[in-house]
Design a protein around this motif. Structure first.
Motif, PDB file in Angstrom:
ATOM      1  N   UNK A   1       0.837  -1.209   0.000  1.00 43.67           N
ATOM      2  CA  UNK A   1       0.000   0.000   0.000  1.00 43.67           C
ATOM      3  C   UNK A   1       0.871   1.257   0.000  1.00 43.67           C
ATOM      4  N   UNK A   2       1.955   1.190   0.757  1.00 42.46           N
ATOM      5  CA  UNK A   2       2.880   2.316   0.873  1.00 42.46           C
ATOM      6  C   UNK A   2       3.485   2.657  -0.490  1.00 42.46           C
ATOM      7  N   UNK A   3       3.913   1.617  -1.216  1.00 38.78           N
ATOM      8  CA  UNK A   3       4.561   1.825  -2.517  1.00 38.78           C
ATOM      9  C   UNK A   3       3.566   2.214  -3.605  1.00 38.78           C
ATOM     10  N   UNK A   4       2.426   1.529  -3.646  1.00 36.41           N
ATOM     11  CA  UNK A   4       1.489   1.778  -4.740  1.00 36.41           C
ATOM     12  C   UNK A   4       0.734   3.090  -4.596  1.00 36.41           C
ATOM     13  N   UNK A   5       0.433   3.490  -3.368  1.00 35.00           N
ATOM     14  CA  UNK A   5      -0.384   4.700  -3.193  1.00 35.00           C
ATOM     15  C   UNK A   5       0.106   5.629  -2.085  1.00 35.00           C
ATOM     16  N   UNK A   6       0.229   5.111  -0.861  1.00 35.10           N
ATOM     17  CA  UNK A   6       0.392   5.996   0.300  1.00 35.10           C
ATOM     18  C   UNK A   6       1.547   6.981   0.110  1.00 35.10           C
ATOM     19  N   UNK A   7       2.760   6.486  -0.112  1.00 41.99           N
ATOM     20  CA  UNK A   7       3.909   7.382  -0.205  1.00 41.99           C
ATOM     21  C   UNK A   7       4.025   8.023  -1.587  1.00 41.99           C
ATOM     22  N   UNK A   8       3.832   7.226  -2.633  1.00 37.00           N
ATOM     23  CA  UNK A   8       4.036   7.744  -3.986  1.00 37.00           C
ATOM     24  C   UNK A   8       2.976   8.769  -4.381  1.00 37.00           C
ATOM     25  N   UNK A   9       1.714   8.509  -4.023  1.00 39.71           N
ATOM     26  CA  UNK A   9       0.659   9.477  -4.343  1.00 39.71           C
ATOM     27  C   UNK A   9       0.805  10.741  -3.506  1.00 39.71           C
ATOM     28  N   UNK A  10       1.293  10.586  -2.262  1.00 33.95           N
ATOM     29  CA  UNK A  10       1.543  11.762  -1.423  1.00 33.95           C
ATOM     30  C   UNK A  10       2.645  12.623  -2.025  1.00 33.95           C
ATOM     31  N   UNK A  11       3.722  11.991  -2.493  1.00 30.06           N
ATOM     32  CA  UNK A  11       4.806  12.721  -3.150  1.00 30.06           C
ATOM     33  C   UNK A  11       4.265  13.470  -4.365  1.00 30.06           C
ATOM     34  N   UNK A  12       3.407  12.808  -5.152  1.00 27.54           N
ATOM     35  CA  UNK A  12       2.817  13.445  -6.330  1.00 27.54           C
ATOM     36  C   UNK A  12       1.960  14.641  -5.944  1.00 27.54           C
ATOM     37  N   UNK A  13       1.101  14.454  -4.935  1.00 30.71           N
ATOM     38  CA  UNK A  13       0.198  15.534  -4.513  1.00 30.71           C
ATOM     39  C   UNK A  13       0.964  16.737  -3.995  1.00 30.71           C
ATOM     40  N   UNK A  14       2.004  16.485  -3.199  1.00 32.89           N
ATOM     41  CA  UNK A  14       2.804  17.573  -2.644  1.00 32.89           C
ATOM     42  C   UNK A  14       3.576  18.278  -3.766  1.00 32.89           C
ATOM     43  N   UNK A  15       4.060  17.510  -4.734  1.00 27.73           N
ATOM     44  CA  UNK A  15       4.759  18.105  -5.872  1.00 27.73           C
ATOM     45  C   UNK A  15       3.857  19.003  -6.694  1.00 27.73           C
ATOM     46  N   UNK A  16       2.631  18.553  -6.948  1.00 30.03           N
ATOM     47  CA  UNK A  16       1.684  19.368  -7.721  1.00 30.03           C
ATOM     48  C   UNK A  16       1.256  20.596  -6.920  1.00 30.03           C
ATOM     49  N   UNK A  17       1.147  20.456  -5.586  1.00 27.25           N
ATOM     50  CA  UNK A  17       0.829  21.623  -4.744  1.00 27.25           C
ATOM     51  C   UNK A  17       1.924  22.679  -4.891  1.00 27.25           C
TER      52      UNK A  17
ATOM     53  N   UNK B   1       3.759  23.175  -7.505  1.00 27.48           N
ATOM     54  CA  UNK B   1       3.599  23.775  -8.828  1.00 27.48           C
ATOM     55  C   UNK B   1       2.400  24.726  -8.883  1.00 27.48           C
ATOM     56  N   UNK B   2       1.301  24.348  -8.233  1.00 21.99           N
ATOM     57  CA  UNK B   2       0.107  25.191  -8.245  1.00 21.99           C
ATOM     58  C   UNK B   2       0.379  26.562  -7.647  1.00 21.99           C
ATOM     59  N   UNK B   3       1.160  26.585  -6.568  1.00 29.50           N
ATOM     60  CA  UNK B   3       1.427  27.871  -5.921  1.00 29.50           C
ATOM     61  C   UNK B   3       2.575  28.623  -6.602  1.00 29.50           C
ATOM     62  N   UNK B   4       3.406  27.888  -7.337  1.00 32.25           N
ATOM     63  CA  UNK B   4       4.395  28.559  -8.189  1.00 32.25           C
ATOM     64  C   UNK B   4       3.672  29.394  -9.233  1.00 32.25           C
ATOM     65  N   UNK B   5       2.503  28.914  -9.672  1.00 34.92           N
ATOM     66  CA  UNK B   5       1.727  29.608 -10.708  1.00 34.92           C
ATOM     67  C   UNK B   5       1.228  30.979 -10.255  1.00 34.92           C
ATOM     68  N   UNK B   6       1.161  31.218  -8.931  1.00 38.59           N
ATOM     69  CA  UNK B   6       0.814  32.558  -8.454  1.00 38.59           C
ATOM     70  C   UNK B   6       1.893  33.561  -8.848  1.00 38.59           C
TER      71      UNK B   6
ATOM     72  N   UNK C   1       9.483  17.450 -12.440  1.00 39.03           N
ATOM     73  CA  UNK C   1      10.863  17.964 -12.397  1.00 39.03           C
ATOM     74  C   UNK C   1      11.354  18.047 -10.956  1.00 39.03           C
ATOM     75  N   UNK C   2      10.518  18.584 -10.068  1.00 42.51           N
ATOM     76  CA  UNK C   2      10.890  18.708  -8.651  1.00 42.51           C
ATOM     77  C   UNK C   2      11.153  17.332  -8.035  1.00 42.51           C
TER      78      UNK C   2
ATOM     79  N   UNK D   1      10.311  21.238   0.972  1.00 40.91           N
ATOM     80  CA  UNK D   1      10.928  20.543   2.105  1.00 40.91           C
ATOM     81  C   UNK D   1      10.190  19.268   2.476  1.00 40.91           C
ATOM     82  N   UNK D   2       8.850  19.311   2.393  1.00 39.58           N
ATOM     83  CA  UNK D   2       8.040  18.136   2.711  1.00 39.58           C
ATOM     84  C   UNK D   2       8.365  16.995   1.754  1.00 39.58           C
ATOM     85  N   UNK D   3       8.434  17.303   0.455  1.00 37.97           N
ATOM     86  CA  UNK D   3       8.705  16.254  -0.524  1.00 37.97           C
ATOM     87  C   UNK D   3      10.107  15.674  -0.376  1.00 37.97           C
ATOM     88  N   UNK D   4      11.054  16.504   0.023  1.00 36.03           N
ATOM     89  CA  UNK D   4      12.399  15.988   0.249  1.00 36.03           C
ATOM     90  C   UNK D   4      12.375  14.914   1.339  1.00 36.03           C
ATOM     91  N   UNK D   5      11.646  15.182   2.418  1.00 38.04           N
ATOM     92  CA  UNK D   5      11.558  14.212   3.510  1.00 38.04           C
ATOM     93  C   UNK D   5      10.844  12.936   3.094  1.00 38.04           C
TER      94      UNK D   5
END
Length: 471
Positions: free
Chosen positions: A97-113, A115-120, A148-149, A323-327
């Motif tokens: 679960x960690x590999x398929x969704x929990x950690x990987x989807x969290x990394x994706x969501x934080x990465x897109x977040x 990017x979304x605020x970079x757009x400001x 990229x991040x 910083x969150x995604x790095x961790x």
């Protein structure tokens, strides 16, 4: 030729471990999820109660994990604890679960977040722009920047734990200070009339006017509303346990893991409570619940700082999510490393590169996270896995009771605070959360549960292949 390292380097100090706990917890959630919480509970008092319940559960779990981390101070953290307390199947289901969704989807969501605020600041990275339409898939500049991040941070962490820890400590310090600054400015500029109005009927639990809540709350439905509201606060407070995954790289892990868990979670919980108190002092409940795209912090900053508030929050969230995604990236690969050592993942994932890090695991994690970025479904999945995350937390904390009977002789430099009362309270609260979600928000439960259960046949297929090889 210099031989490849076979053991992790102990490079992380207490401050580094604490910053990993805090940095992994604080992403974009605290700036956003209070909108959905407010829509569900409809009052300032209950908004804070939801965060207090989540904070209590997080602290209780973290203090309980301190005992497990002192017993098994090695890479893999929660995966190892579940294997020791139960069996390899249970730990594999967590790792799966960690590999398929929990950690990987969290990394994706934080990465897109990020990017979304970079757009400001740079509108060309807007999530609303489409640069490729494949019919079944639309790709935005925000998704590409997120990729990229993720790739850059994966590369940095493949260069060794010292590179990753420097980024983690610097960016976590920066976001802790900036969030504290936002709270101070917000409390200083809070509006008396807004505060009084928000706290006039502070303990009336109801759907916020103008929103589609669960409905008129009966007693049971009221508990359902609280559980639904907690999906966001639990997501915002999650990933505190990432420090247990890098136990093999922490100096004096038997002492420092438990201490970093306590310090990091207490620090973040206090900041989260103060942030929400600040929100109720500068924004009406309607403005909190109906903030544009749920970006409550942006609305609050515009009240506090005027037109420059949007830029200030955008920069804060960029620092926070980076910083969150790095961790998340640093810690995640250590779980797959432990799975590979047990013969339950690709063999190469269980090796270290010349910098003493599981580079292959980092890059596989990167690949799956990038796929989630492109899918655009990470946000839905994160809502759906709150049920699974809490379920595994309950199992892990329950493991303390099992291990005290099964392994009474093992050294326990740190024992779970409040045992057995606090761990039991967590299990009861977690069970209530999961049951209420099944009743009132089934779409939050079944998809995550199905993903986890798919791991059962996968486990037996891998076990069979493993036995055939050894035969």
């Amino acid at each position: 030729m210099k031989p490849q390292p076979t053991e992790f380097k102990s490079s992380l100090r207490l401050i580094d471990a604490t910053m990993l706990v805090a940095g992994s917890m604080i992403g974009s959630g605290i700036f956003i999820v209070s909108a959905d919480i407010t829509r569900n509970v409809g009052s300032s008092g209950w908004l804070l109660v939801v965060w207090l319940i989540t904070g209590f559960m997080t602290l209780t779990a973290a203090l309980s994990y301190g005992e497990l981390s002192s017993m098994f101070p090695k890479a893999g953290g929660q995966y190892v604890y579940l294997k020791e307390a139960y069996n390899p199947l249970v730990s594999f289901l967590y790792g799966w679960s960690f590999f398929t969704v929990i950690q990987t989807a969290t990394i994706a969501a934080v990465g897109v977040a990020f990017a979304k605020f970079t757009a400001y600041l740079l509108p060309q990275f807007s999530e609303d722009r489409v640069i490729a339409d494949l019919g079944f898939l639309q790709i935005s500049p925000a998704q590409l920047l997120a990729i990229v991040i993720i790739v850059v941070l994966t590369y940095v962490n493949s260069r060794g734990v010292n590179a990753g820890k420097s980024i983690q400590t610097f960016f976590t310090m920066a976001k802790l200070l900036s969030l504290f600054g936002l709270i101070v400015f917000g409390l200083f500029f809070m509006k008396k009339e807004v505060w009084e109005l928000n706290w006039k009927d502070a303990w009336e639990l109801k759907p916020l006017a103008g929103s589609t809540g669960i409905g008129t709350y009966t007693t049971l439905a009221a508990f359902g509303a609280i559980a639904a509201a907690m999906v966001g606060s639990i997501f915002s407070s999650d990933s505190w346990h990432n420090v247990t995954f890098v136990a093999g790289e922490i100096k004096n892990p038997k002492r420092n893991i438990g201490l970093s868990l306590a310090l990091g979670t207490i620090m973040v919980t206090v900041l989260y409570i103060l942030t929400n108190i600040m929100y109720t002092g500068v924004l009406s409940l309607h403005d909190i619940g109906h903030a544009d795209k749920d970006r409550v912090a942006v609305s609050a900053a515009q009240v506090i700082f005027g037109s420059s508030g949007t830029v200030i929050i955008a920069l804060m969230i960029m620092v926070s999510t980076f910083g969150c995604n790095n961790g998340l990236i640093m810690a995640g690969a250590r779980v797959y490393y432990s799975m590979a050592k047990d013969g339950l993942f690709f063999k190469k994932v269980g090796t270290l590169n010349k910098n003493s890090v599981p580079a292959f695991g980092l890059w596989i994690q990167c690949f799956v996270a990038c796929l989630w970025c492109l899918s655009g479904k990470y946000g839905d999945l994160l809502d759906m896995i709150s049920f699974v995350v809490v379920m595994f937390y309950m199992l892990t904390i329950g493991g303390i009771f099992i291990l005290r009977k099964k392994r009474p002789d093992i050294e326990r430099p740190y024992k779970a605070f409040g045992y057995p009362v606090l761990p039991l309270i967590y299990i009861v609260m977690g069970l209530a959360f999961c049951v209420l979600l099944i009743i009132y928000k089934p779409r939050f439960t079944w998809p995550g549960l199905i993903i986890t259960l798919i791991g059962i046949p996968v486990y037996f297929i891998i076990a069979k292949l493993k036995n055939n090889k050894s035969a």
